[in-house]
Design an enzyme around this catalytic site. Sequence first.
Site, mmCIF file in Angstrom:
data_model
loop_
_atom_site.group_PDB
_atom_site.id
_atom_site.type_symbol
_atom_site.label_atom_id
_atom_site.label_comp_id
_atom_site.label_asym_id
_atom_site.label_seq_id
_atom_site.Cartn_x
_atom_site.Cartn_y
_atom_site.Cartn_z
ATOM 1 N N ILE A 213 0.778 -1.260 -0.118
ATOM 2 C CA ILE A 213 -0.043 0.001 0.083
ATOM 3 C C ILE A 213 0.912 1.171 0.051
ATOM 4 O O ILE A 213 2.056 1.307 0.450
ATOM 5 C CB ILE A 213 -0.812 -0.085 1.430
ATOM 6 C CG1 ILE A 213 -1.965 1.011 1.186
ATOM 7 C CG2 ILE A 213 -0.321 -0.162 2.388
ATOM 8 C CD1 ILE A 213 -3.082 1.069 2.282
ATOM 9 N N CYS A 214 0.212 2.372 -0.683
ATOM 10 C CA CYS A 214 0.904 3.753 -0.651
ATOM 11 C C CYS A 214 2.513 3.502 -1.090
ATOM 12 O O CYS A 214 2.681 2.983 -2.207
ATOM 13 C CB CYS A 214 0.860 4.305 0.818
ATOM 14 S SG CYS A 214 1.463 6.005 0.805
ATOM 15 N N GLY A 215 3.585 3.969 -0.286
ATOM 16 C CA GLY A 215 4.865 4.017 -0.699
ATOM 17 C C GLY A 215 5.313 2.727 -0.998
ATOM 18 O O GLY A 215 6.427 2.606 -1.912
ATOM 19 N N THR B 219 4.087 0.511 -2.968
ATOM 20 C CA THR B 219 3.804 0.235 -4.429
ATOM 21 C C THR B 219 4.837 0.924 -5.353
ATOM 22 O O THR B 219 5.243 0.569 -6.367
ATOM 23 C CB THR B 219 2.702 0.887 -4.744
ATOM 24 O OG1 THR B 219 2.345 2.196 -4.741
ATOM 25 C CG2 THR B 219 1.450 0.181 -4.057
#
Length: 208
Positions: free
Chosen positions: A110-112, A114
């Site tokens: 999730i988020c960073g 990725t």
Amino acid sequence: MTEIEAPTTVHLAVYDTLADWETGHATAWLARAGYTVRTVGPDDRPAGEPVTTLAGIRVVPDLALADLDPADSALLILPGAETYDEGDALAPFTAKARAFLDAGVPVAAICGATAGLAREGLLDARPHTSAAPFYLAATGYAGGEHYVEADAVTDGDLITAGPTEPVAFAREIFARLGAYEGRRDAWYRLFHDSDPAAFAELHADDDA
């Protein structure tokens, strides 16, 4: 609310600047379903030394990344962290994600995280999502045509989501692991939509 006969271990990566809000729904409810959640920290961290999240919470990892074997895990969860945008310090975690996927063990990022997967080349040919297309484009990855505008995306063993979608992220994780069969929709409506009717549906068989 036990859903599996024997607990299966889910591994949660922990590192400095971890975004606290992104994985709480997934880990708490997996634990309620009978899974064991163990934290995995960086190899360069002395044993017993904590990592510090964005909220300033100190977490002592259960094991080091080098000691994590995909064969011992049901899932690797990679939360976002500012550190992903500050250099290659977390590259070993995305390399481990590649090992998991090669072994057929799911990974949820999730988020960073990725962006870390993008730099590792793991999103070049897979449907995926993140915070925004331009965020991943800045990594120089080759998978822009596979970006999906969605809360969360599952492609086989890989789950991706953006920073504002911890509930959808958890829903996809439950679906991949087969947790809360028949009740995932109620769970999602309760925590994403604040639907009061969903509470009774989610807990309907608690005393069965």
